[in-house]
Design a protein around this motif. Structure first.
Motif, PDB file in Angstrom:
ATOM      1  N   LEU A  82       0.830  -1.197   0.000  1.00 59.58           N
ATOM      2  CA  LEU A  82       0.000   0.000   0.000  1.00 59.58           C
ATOM      3  C   LEU A  82       0.866   1.249   0.000  1.00 59.58           C
ATOM      4  O   LEU A  82       2.050   1.217   0.373  1.00 59.58           O
ATOM      5  CB  LEU A  82      -0.920   0.039   1.228  1.00 59.58           C
ATOM      6  N   SER A  83       0.268   2.362  -0.398  1.00 61.61           N
ATOM      7  CA  SER A  83       0.895   3.671  -0.220  1.00 61.61           C
ATOM      8  C   SER A  83       0.521   4.191   1.165  1.00 61.61           C
ATOM      9  O   SER A  83      -0.159   3.502   1.935  1.00 61.61           O
ATOM     10  CB  SER A  83       0.430   4.630  -1.314  1.00 61.61           C
ATOM     11  N   LEU A  84       0.945   5.411   1.484  1.00 65.09           N
ATOM     12  CA  LEU A  84       0.734   5.942   2.830  1.00 65.09           C
ATOM     13  C   LEU A  84       0.308   7.401   2.764  1.00 65.09           C
ATOM     14  O   LEU A  84       0.907   8.200   2.041  1.00 65.09           O
ATOM     15  CB  LEU A  84       2.020   5.815   3.652  1.00 65.09           C
ATOM     16  N   ASP A  85      -0.717   7.727   3.523  1.00 66.86           N
ATOM     17  CA  ASP A  85      -1.229   9.088   3.614  1.00 66.86           C
ATOM     18  C   ASP A  85      -0.813   9.665   4.965  1.00 66.86           C
ATOM     19  O   ASP A  85      -1.067   9.062   6.009  1.00 66.86           O
ATOM     20  CB  ASP A  85      -2.763   9.035   3.467  1.00 66.86           C
ATOM     21  N   VAL A  86      -0.152  10.827   4.961  1.00 70.14           N
ATOM     22  CA  VAL A  86       0.246  11.498   6.203  1.00 70.14           C
ATOM     23  C   VAL A  86      -0.367  12.887   6.244  1.00 70.14           C
ATOM     24  O   VAL A  86      -0.686  13.457   5.203  1.00 70.14           O
ATOM     25  CB  VAL A  86       1.778  11.591   6.348  1.00 70.14           C
ATOM     26  N   VAL A  87      -0.533  13.419   7.451  1.00 64.34           N
ATOM     27  CA  VAL A  87      -1.158  14.739   7.587  1.00 64.34           C
ATOM     28  C   VAL A  87      -0.355  15.693   8.469  1.00 64.34           C
ATOM     29  O   VAL A  87      -0.848  16.764   8.830  1.00 64.34           O
ATOM     30  CB  VAL A  87      -2.599  14.627   8.142  1.00 64.34           C
ATOM     31  N   SER A  88       0.871  15.317   8.812  1.00 65.51           N
ATOM     32  CA  SER A  88       1.688  16.192   9.650  1.00 65.51           C
ATOM     33  C   SER A  88       3.152  15.809   9.498  1.00 65.51           C
ATOM     34  O   SER A  88       3.484  14.729   8.992  1.00 65.51           O
ATOM     35  CB  SER A  88       1.297  16.063  11.132  1.00 65.51           C
ATOM     36  N   GLU A  89       4.026  16.700   9.970  1.00 68.27           N
ATOM     37  CA  GLU A  89       5.451  16.399   9.928  1.00 68.27           C
ATOM     38  C   GLU A  89       5.790  15.212  10.832  1.00 68.27           C
ATOM     39  O   GLU A  89       6.714  14.445  10.542  1.00 68.27           O
ATOM     40  CB  GLU A  89       6.267  17.629  10.329  1.00 68.27           C
ATOM     41  N   GLY A  90       5.027  15.036  11.922  1.00 68.79           N
ATOM     42  CA  GLY A  90       5.261  13.903  12.812  1.00 68.79           C
ATOM     43  C   GLY A  90       4.955  12.581  12.147  1.00 68.79           C
ATOM     44  O   GLY A  90       5.713  11.606  12.276  1.00 68.79           O
ATOM     45  N   GLU A  91       3.835  12.524  11.415  1.00 66.36           N
ATOM     46  CA  GLU A  91       3.506  11.296  10.688  1.00 66.36           C
ATOM     47  C   GLU A  91       4.494  11.059   9.559  1.00 66.36           C
ATOM     48  O   GLU A  91       4.904   9.920   9.310  1.00 66.36           O
ATOM     49  CB  GLU A  91       2.076  11.371  10.158  1.00 66.36           C
ATOM     50  N   LEU A  92       4.891  12.125   8.870  1.00 63.17           N
ATOM     51  CA  LEU A  92       5.880  11.993   7.813  1.00 63.17           C
ATOM     52  C   LEU A  92       7.208  11.490   8.381  1.00 63.17           C
ATOM     53  O   LEU A  92       7.840  10.575   7.816  1.00 63.17           O
ATOM     54  CB  LEU A  92       6.078  13.331   7.100  1.00 63.17           C
ATOM     55  N   TYR A  93       7.642  12.065   9.495  1.00 64.87           N
ATOM     56  CA  TYR A  93       8.894  11.654  10.123  1.00 64.87           C
ATOM     57  C   TYR A  93       8.836  10.178  10.530  1.00 64.87           C
ATOM     58  O   TYR A  93       9.795   9.425  10.322  1.00 64.87           O
ATOM     59  CB  TYR A  93       9.168  12.521  11.351  1.00 64.87           C
TER      60      TYR A  93
END
Length: 443
Positions: A82-93
């Motif tokens: 799967l791909s990944l959906d993030v909504v903040s720098e914390g989730e991205l990190y």
């Protein structure tokens, strides 16, 4: 309590998940404890992938990590393709630290900061879901400064209101998210984005709400997005390669919930795309979706230890557990309903009606009202089902309560994926100014 996934009552009368006895899990990890059924998570991922493959359309399934975001979950999602959906720098990190491929990360949010945009550009993520004109301008400026081109989708509100809780409906016109199709802002956004030197407009994003049990809303959203796409093609000669229809697919929390099978949601969406896009789009767009709750929600169980109780004759009996709104704020926020059972006495018949109270110093810290259970004793284990989504993610340190541990269970093995917070963790960010530290104690 309805038993999801690999959950069952074993020969000892204990709740067992992923082949692990919950009584043993309590002894090993303590409570409160989030228990995640790894096999069920993987099954849900595969249901989405298989359903889209059956449609014959190009697609991406991106796990909405806001539902439950830890490094182990990011690795599992990658493992399932799967791909990944993030909504903040914390989730991205978190995703980057887990080694998730950056080119399969999509960045959402209605107020991305310049720092977040720069971090995501530097990481070379796959796509930004642009929410407003200010963000578009910032992204263009940063991309130009770095001499790069970035992929974007434009989030649009198609004017569709899903049948769901009013606080989590986002597809209607009156929403903080996205460019509105009805008032012309979405058309203007396409015009600006398609003329940008450093923004590559892939297509549109539409999300109509959460915990949706019907397909009508999705089908209507597809028709509105298709109608808008035709207008854009006719007026601006711009076509879209990607149509992202968001998430919001419901799960069963209690007996009254009637979600559809994953394949039914996917078939309704893909059939609608074929119907509404076929005439004007010789090559159908790639379809993206973003399930979160429907992948992890029913795979999660929270285990508590019963402490005190208070019986008010003729009114109700309160039974308190060692967690509450700090590990599950959803009942307080949304009046969310849950099912539960005594995990150490799974074969005992119900004898009393109790209400499950949390330990926070708040009258509103109630997890479940009017639950039928065997006669509850202090020290019993209470298992609350379907806590995999938005429980760990929304947990807090209110009253300076430590956040629970998280374990993955599968085939009789348990693995700690998030350790329980320590007292040192609670105070780790605290600072005492020197002027206060040096003041004499009050006498």
């Amino acid at each position: 309590m309805y038993l999801h996934g690999t959950s069952k009552i074993n020969s000892s009368g204990h709740l067992e998940i992923g082949g692990c006895d919950t009584v043993d899990l309590k002894q090993t990890y303590g409570t409160p404890l989030y228990i995640m059924d790894e096999a069920l998570i993987r099954q849900r991922c595969r249901e989405y992938m298989d359903a889209f493959r059956a449609s014959g359309l190009p697609f991406q399934v991106a796990y909405a990590s806001k539902a439950f975001c830890v490094k182990a979950m990011c690795r599992l999602v990658d493992d399932e393709g799967l791909s990944l959906d993030v909504v903040s720098e914390g989730e991205l990190y978190t995703a980057l630290q887990a080694g998730f491929p950056a080119d399969r990360i999509h960045f959402h949010g209605n107020n991305k900061t310049p720092e977040e945009l720069e971090m995501a550009i530097s990481a070379q993520i796959g796509c930004f879901v642009v929410d407003n004109f200010i963000e578009m301008q910032m992204l263009q400026a940063l991309a130009e400064e770095k001499n790069v081109s970035v992929n974007i989708l434009l989030r649009v509100t198609p004017g569709v209101e899903a049948h769901t809780h009013e606080y989590i409906s986002t597809g209607q016109t009156d929403s903080k998210f996205g460019f509105d199709i009805g008032n012309g802002s979405a058309f203007e956004a396409v015009k600006q984005a398609s003329g940008s030197r450093n923004l590559k407009l892939l297509g549109l994003h539409s999300h109509i709400g959460s915990q949706i049990f019907e397909v009508d809303g999705f089908q209507l959203a597809v028709s509105r997005v298709a109608e808008f796409s035709l207008e854009v093609k006719r007026e601006l000669n711009v076509t879209f390669k990607v149509i992202n229809l968001g998430g919001g697919f419901g799960i069963r929390y209690t007996e009254g919930d009637t979600p559809l099978a994953v394949a039914e949601y996917v078939k309704a969406i893909t059939d609608a795309v074929k119907k509404f896009f076929a005439e004007d789009y010789p090559q159908l767009p790639e379809i993206w979706v973003e399930p979160g709750r429907s992948i992890v929600g029913d795979a999660g169980t929270t285990l508590y230890t019963v402490g005190t109780s208070k019986d008010i004759p003729g009114v109700r009996k309160y039974v308190a557990v060692d967690g509450g709104m700090t590990d599950n704020p959803r009942p307080a926020l949304y009046e969310s309903k849950y099912e539960a059972m005594l995990a150490n006495r799974g074969l005992d018949r119900a004898e009393e009606t109790v209400s499950i109270a949390g330990k926070c110093c708040e009258s509103g810290d109630m997890l479940i009202w009017d639950l039928e259970l065997p006669k509850v004793n202090s020290g019993d284990l209470l298992a609350v089902s379907c806590t995999g989504a938005y429980n760990y993610s929304m947990a807090s340190n209110y009253n300076r309560i430590r956040r629970p541990a998280v374990v993955f269970v599968q085939n009789g093995h348990s693995d700690l994926v998030v350790r329980r917070e320590s007292f040192e963790d609670i105070t780790a960010c605290d600072l005492v100014p020197e002027r206060i530290a040096k003041q004499p104690s009050f006498k």
